[in-house]
Design a protein around this motif. Structure first.
Motif, PDB file in Angstrom:
ATOM      1  N   PRO A  22       0.839  -1.205   0.000  1.00 47.17           N
ATOM      2  CA  PRO A  22       0.000   0.000   0.000  1.00 47.17           C
ATOM      3  C   PRO A  22       0.874   1.255   0.000  1.00 47.17           C
ATOM      4  O   PRO A  22       2.026   1.215   0.451  1.00 47.17           O
ATOM      5  CB  PRO A  22      -0.793  -0.127   1.312  1.00 47.17           C
ATOM      6  CG  PRO A  22      -0.730  -1.573   1.662  1.00 47.17           C
ATOM      7  CD  PRO A  22       0.570  -2.077   1.135  1.00 47.17           C
ATOM      8  N   LYS A  73      -2.732  -4.116  -4.414  1.00 55.47           N
ATOM      9  CA  LYS A  73      -3.020  -4.442  -3.020  1.00 55.47           C
ATOM     10  C   LYS A  73      -3.766  -5.758  -2.911  1.00 55.47           C
ATOM     11  O   LYS A  73      -3.575  -6.521  -1.957  1.00 55.47           O
ATOM     12  CB  LYS A  73      -3.835  -3.319  -2.374  1.00 55.47           C
ATOM     13  CG  LYS A  73      -3.937  -3.472  -0.863  1.00 55.47           C
ATOM     14  CD  LYS A  73      -4.495  -2.231  -0.211  1.00 55.47           C
ATOM     15  CE  LYS A  73      -4.496  -2.378   1.312  1.00 55.47           C
ATOM     16  NZ  LYS A  73      -5.002  -1.179   1.991  1.00 55.47           N
ATOM     17  N   ALA A  74      -4.602  -6.066  -3.909  1.00 56.97           N
ATOM     18  CA  ALA A  74      -5.311  -7.349  -3.907  1.00 56.97           C
ATOM     19  C   ALA A  74      -4.322  -8.498  -4.050  1.00 56.97           C
ATOM     20  O   ALA A  74      -4.498  -9.564  -3.459  1.00 56.97           O
ATOM     21  CB  ALA A  74      -6.332  -7.375  -5.042  1.00 56.97           C
ATOM     22  N   HIS A 100     -14.436  -8.590  -2.615  1.00 55.54           N
ATOM     23  CA  HIS A 100     -13.535  -7.582  -2.051  1.00 55.54           C
ATOM     24  C   HIS A 100     -13.691  -6.282  -2.812  1.00 55.54           C
ATOM     25  O   HIS A 100     -13.865  -6.262  -4.032  1.00 55.54           O
ATOM     26  CB  HIS A 100     -12.088  -8.061  -2.134  1.00 55.54           C
ATOM     27  CG  HIS A 100     -11.166  -7.368  -1.176  1.00 55.54           C
ATOM     28  ND1 HIS A 100     -10.745  -6.073  -1.361  1.00 55.54           N
ATOM     29  CD2 HIS A 100     -10.588  -7.790  -0.028  1.00 55.54           C
ATOM     30  CE1 HIS A 100      -9.936  -5.729  -0.373  1.00 55.54           C
ATOM     31  NE2 HIS A 100      -9.827  -6.746   0.451  1.00 55.54           N
ATOM     32  N   GLU A 101     -13.628  -5.173  -2.083  1.00 55.61           N
ATOM     33  CA  GLU A 101     -13.790  -3.845  -2.678  1.00 55.61           C
ATOM     34  C   GLU A 101     -12.743  -3.577  -3.754  1.00 55.61           C
ATOM     35  O   GLU A 101     -13.037  -2.940  -4.778  1.00 55.61           O
ATOM     36  CB  GLU A 101     -13.702  -2.795  -1.573  1.00 55.61           C
ATOM     37  CG  GLU A 101     -13.948  -1.382  -2.050  1.00 55.61           C
ATOM     38  CD  GLU A 101     -13.800  -0.366  -0.939  1.00 55.61           C
ATOM     39  OE1 GLU A 101     -14.567   0.604  -0.933  1.00 55.61           O
ATOM     40  OE2 GLU A 101     -12.904  -0.553  -0.084  1.00 55.61           O
ATOM     41  N   LEU A 102     -11.528  -4.073  -3.560  1.00 52.97           N
ATOM     42  CA  LEU A 102     -10.464  -3.836  -4.541  1.00 52.97           C
ATOM     43  C   LEU A 102     -10.806  -4.454  -5.887  1.00 52.97           C
ATOM     44  O   LEU A 102     -10.572  -3.854  -6.946  1.00 52.97           O
ATOM     45  CB  LEU A 102      -9.144  -4.417  -4.019  1.00 52.97           C
ATOM     46  CG  LEU A 102      -8.563  -3.735  -2.778  1.00 52.97           C
ATOM     47  CD1 LEU A 102      -7.436  -4.570  -2.202  1.00 52.97           C
ATOM     48  CD2 LEU A 102      -8.074  -2.335  -3.110  1.00 52.97           C
ATOM     49  N   PRO A 123      -5.342  -5.497  -9.273  1.00 46.52           N
ATOM     50  CA  PRO A 123      -4.950  -4.493  -8.268  1.00 46.52           C
ATOM     51  C   PRO A 123      -3.760  -4.974  -7.436  1.00 46.52           C
ATOM     52  O   PRO A 123      -3.732  -6.114  -6.968  1.00 46.52           O
ATOM     53  CB  PRO A 123      -6.210  -4.362  -7.400  1.00 46.52           C
ATOM     54  CG  PRO A 123      -7.331  -4.822  -8.268  1.00 46.52           C
ATOM     55  CD  PRO A 123      -6.752  -5.886  -9.137  1.00 46.52           C
ATOM     56  N   LYS A 151     -13.722  -2.469  -7.556  1.00 44.80           N
ATOM     57  CA  LYS A 151     -13.273  -1.213  -8.180  1.00 44.80           C
ATOM     58  C   LYS A 151     -12.604  -1.476  -9.523  1.00 44.80           C
ATOM     59  O   LYS A 151     -12.802  -0.727 -10.481  1.00 44.80           O
ATOM     60  CB  LYS A 151     -12.313  -0.485  -7.241  1.00 44.80           C
ATOM     61  CG  LYS A 151     -12.993   0.186  -6.060  1.00 44.80           C
ATOM     62  CD  LYS A 151     -11.987   0.940  -5.202  1.00 44.80           C
ATOM     63  CE  LYS A 151     -12.670   1.654  -4.045  1.00 44.80           C
ATOM     64  NZ  LYS A 151     -11.703   2.390  -3.191  1.00 44.80           N
ATOM     65  N   GLU A 152     -11.782  -2.540  -9.598  1.00 42.90           N
ATOM     66  CA  GLU A 152     -11.106  -2.859 -10.849  1.00 42.90           C
ATOM     67  C   GLU A 152     -12.114  -3.268 -11.915  1.00 42.90           C
ATOM     68  O   GLU A 152     -12.008  -2.878 -13.076  1.00 42.90           O
ATOM     69  CB  GLU A 152     -10.082  -3.979 -10.626  1.00 42.90           C
ATOM     70  CG  GLU A 152      -9.434  -4.523 -11.895  1.00 42.90           C
ATOM     71  CD  GLU A 152      -8.689  -3.466 -12.704  1.00 42.90           C
ATOM     72  OE1 GLU A 152      -8.406  -3.751 -13.887  1.00 42.90           O
ATOM     73  OE2 GLU A 152      -8.401  -2.368 -12.174  1.00 42.90           O
ATOM     74  N   ASN A 162      -8.108  -4.909   7.974  1.00 45.87           N
ATOM     75  CA  ASN A 162      -7.937  -5.412   6.614  1.00 45.87           C
ATOM     76  C   ASN A 162      -8.952  -6.501   6.267  1.00 45.87           C
ATOM     77  O   ASN A 162      -9.116  -6.842   5.102  1.00 45.87           O
ATOM     78  CB  ASN A 162      -6.518  -5.958   6.427  1.00 45.87           C
ATOM     79  CG  ASN A 162      -5.491  -4.850   6.333  1.00 45.87           C
ATOM     80  OD1 ASN A 162      -5.519  -4.043   5.409  1.00 45.87           O
ATOM     81  ND2 ASN A 162      -4.584  -4.789   7.283  1.00 45.87           N
TER      82      ASN A 162
END
Length: 684
Positions: free
Chosen positions: A91, A534-535, A565-567, A532, A570-571, A402
């Motif tokens: 991150p 972070k993913a 997962h939000e990540l 992503p 978003k992608e 997390n």
């Protein structure tokens, strides 16, 4: 992480304030030395120490909310990516921290180099208890571990006093204190208080040495010596004798009378201080509310419902329909910050609105079974149910933040249980060092475990999370309701029911425009996909369902998403947002808004490992081998190739492999796909 850092700094500030106001002027130098080092160490430990009696307990019941039906127009699209550079996976805040630590380490290394250079250039003399380095043309005097650096221009009458002073530093191992804070300066370079701590301990070392030397020398002569201003070395972890910034403080402390023994009671202030900090860190997550388990309404609940029903009727008269009132309500609740919990009034009103609109609200049970919502599935709101809802929301704060997205509140239920409790038959156990503070590797492994245990939306398994102190049971809710998503503002015609589907650019001259649309959609996703970072770090993978609208003008709008997962969500939205403008769909002779849904499956691969969805594929010596009697259709970046050509491809060049079988293959590729299809995407 951020919460831990803030708590550490806050505790350090309190400890320093106590030291400066109550202890700094006392002559209990050794006690102060223990206080400074001990309080700093305590500030690092207190945020992770919890008192069991103050921890949050969670209820067994939970509240469920409506969600919208998601279509599945397309077969799943699998997108994969190799884990990239470890530094880029971190991150942004971690990368900034790492860069700062590197710079601080370089500065520390330069200081060590300065000392080494001075030692190399000076004349070295060995004694039984120490080593002396004579510095040419210098008036410096300082010590570092068992080495004393002395300038050759120091007056002889002062030499013995200075030497005695530095020997005190060596005997009491003061350099270890300074080196401790030097390491803390590297790790916590962003924290200004660590520099203050090091300054305070350095001053204290000089007071200790001065008090020892003044017992054997005339105090007046020693004060004259201190009043001289000499050259000093600008190195933070050495005990320098001639440091002009604290000369005055040292002289004042020498003149000060010895503190009375009763003043040692001041150190007892540390006891309530530490207990208060423990209470704060233990109860910060929210204490248990031992409300009644009675689910029936209280008298005050009935009054609130009556008041809200009148308000709802008035709003319906203003906006026109119950659906419009619901849209306004949902937009208001969406403005809440992520860590905020609905008020009791908002909770009651939301449930009442959905009960009123039950005939128009569809819900999904499990993953597949669609039913109409009814009052039976939405219990009347009550204070006990609201209190359980609040407790359930707060429960997620017991775990590492997390996991807040991985264990979504609308899909998983968490329960704190006794370590000695009996577990369900079908459970998987996952042990960590500290549930509140997971390491990066533990988070990655746990996300993989969550994906494996609850794969496909299964509810028959449970996950038990444990550390040495806490045990948390995780299971997936069977009746998943949502209300915090946008209401579909305009009706649309599903893609599968259209007379004429939207025309994707490049499909204008194709006979089967529906098949071409699906193919181009998959190509678009593969082309624009980027896993992503972070993913990848967290090991997050799984399926994201996307529902979008292709408007009457061919524009892409109202993109909604559901995923693990939000990540990943978003992608998926980023990819779909890049879709080009299309020729709109037609139904009953008119251009219409078209509802289209597509599942995108995110898969992580490492090294030469690829996604093997078919047992007929093996990886051997960096090549893909087929173990099938009837060869399938093989496509590389959309181009058909032979089995022999495929087996010559180096797997290091492969980004993803997608296998289609049976009906899925024939619907997409016709008769050519009757033996299955292997879609290979190469790296760009």
């Amino acid at each position: 992480m951020i919460q831990y850092v803030v708590e550490c700094i806050a505790f350090q500030l309190v400890f320093l304030m106590v030291y400066d106001f109550f202890l700094k002027k006392e002559t209990f130098f050794q006690w102060n030395r223990v206080y400074l080092i001990g309080s700093y160490a305590l500030s690092l430990l207190l945020p992770v120490i919890k008192i069991t009696a103050l921890k949050t307990s969670l209820p067994e019941d939970f509240i469920v909310y409506p969600e919208y039906l998601w279509q599945q127009d397309l077969p799943e699209i699998v997108v994969t990516e190799k884990a990239s550079n470890w530094f880029l996976n971190m991150p942004l805040e971690n990368r900034i921290l790492a860069i700062g630590m590197c710079i601080a380490s370089l500065i520390f290394g330069y200081k060590l180099y300065q000392l080494r250079r001075l030692k190399k250039e000076g004349e070295i003399q060995f004694f039984s208890n120490y080593t002396q380095v004579l510095l040419e043309k210098s008036t410096s005097a300082f010590s570092f571990f068992k080495t004393i650096f002395m300038g050759d221009q120091i007056k002889k009458e002062y030499y013995e006093s200075i030497l005695a002073h530095e020997l005190v530093h060596i005997k009491q191992k003061h350099t270890y204190d300074l080196m401790f804070f030097e390491v803390m300066r590297i790790i916590n370079w962003f924290n200004p208080l660590v520099y203050i701590y090091q300054k305070r301990i350095s001053e204290l070392h000089e007071f200790i040495a001065d008090s020892q030397v003044s017992k054997k020398n005339k105090k007046e002569q020693y004060q004259i010596l201190l009043s001289q201003v000499f050259q000093t070395q600008n190195i933070s972890f050495i005990n320098t004798f001639f440091k002009s910034s604290i000369i005055k403080k040292r002289i004042v402390m020498l003149q000060k009378s010895k503190s009375k023994r009763k003043n040692q009671l001041k150190y007892l202030v540390l006891v309530p201080l530490v207990l208060g900090m423990l209470f704060y860190t233990s109860s910060a997550q929210g204490t248990a509310n031992n409300s009644s388990s009675d689910k029936y309404q209280l008298e005050e609940d009935a009054k609130l419902i009556e008041e809200l029903e009148k308000e709802i009727k008035k709003e319906i008269a203003t906006y026109g329909t119950i659906e419009e009132v619901m849209q306004v309500m949902i937009k208001e609740t969406n403005k809440l910050k992520e860590n905020e919990i609905w008020s009791k009034r908002t909770y009651f009103k939301t449930i009442l609105l959905y009960k009123l609109n039950a005939k128009n609200t569809k819900v999904v049970f499990g993953d597949d079974v669609e039913q109409k919502a009814s009052k039976h599935y939405l219990p009347l709101p009550s204070t006990p149910l609201y209190e359980r809802y609040v407790k359930r929301e707060k429960a997620f704060r017991v775990l590492d933040r997390n996991l807040d997205i991985s264990l979504r509140r609308d899909e998983y239920y968490l329960e704190l249980v006794s370590p000695s409790s009996s577990y369900p038959k079908n459970f998987h156990e996952f042990k960590v060092k500290n549930l509140k503070k997971l390491s990066g590797n533990e988070i990655k492994l746990l996300n993989t475990k969550i994906d494996a245990v609850f794969k496909g939306g299964g509810f028959e398994h449970n996950l038990i999370l444990k550390d040495g102190e806490k045990t948390v049971k995780v299971y997936r809710t069977k009746n998943i309701y949502r209300i915090n998503e946008e209401v579909q503002e305009k009706p649309f015609v599903p893609f599968s029911q259209l007379d004429k589907v939207p025309v994707f650019p490049g499909c204008e001259n194709k006979e089967d425009k529906r098949a071409c649309f699906n193919t181009m959609m998959q190509k678009h996703i593969n082309k624009n996909f980027k896993y992503p970072l972070k993913a990848q770090e967290l090991g997050v993978q799984g399926r994201v369902s996307i529902l979008l609208t292709i408007s009457k003008t061919g524009e892409i709008s109202n993109i909604r998403k559901r995923g693990p997962h939000e990540l990943l969500e978003k992608e998926a939205v980023r990819i779909i947002s890049k879709l080009p403008k299309m020729k709109p769909g037609v139904h009953k002779g008119n251009n219409v808004d078209v509802g289209y849904s597509i599942p995108i499956s995110f898969k992580l691969v490492s090294g030469n490992e690829v996604n093997k969805k078919s047992s007929g594929i093996e990886i051997q010596e960096n090549t893909v081998k087929l173990k099938m009697d009837n060869p399938p259709l093989i496509l590389v970046d959309g181009i058909e190739i032979t089995k022999e050509e495929m087996e010559k491809i180096d797997t290091d060049r492969i980004e993803s492999i997608n296998v289609l079988k049976d009906k899925m293959a024939t619907e997409k590729y016709g008769k050519k796909g009757e033996n299955g299809v292997i879609e290979i995407t190469l790296k760009k």
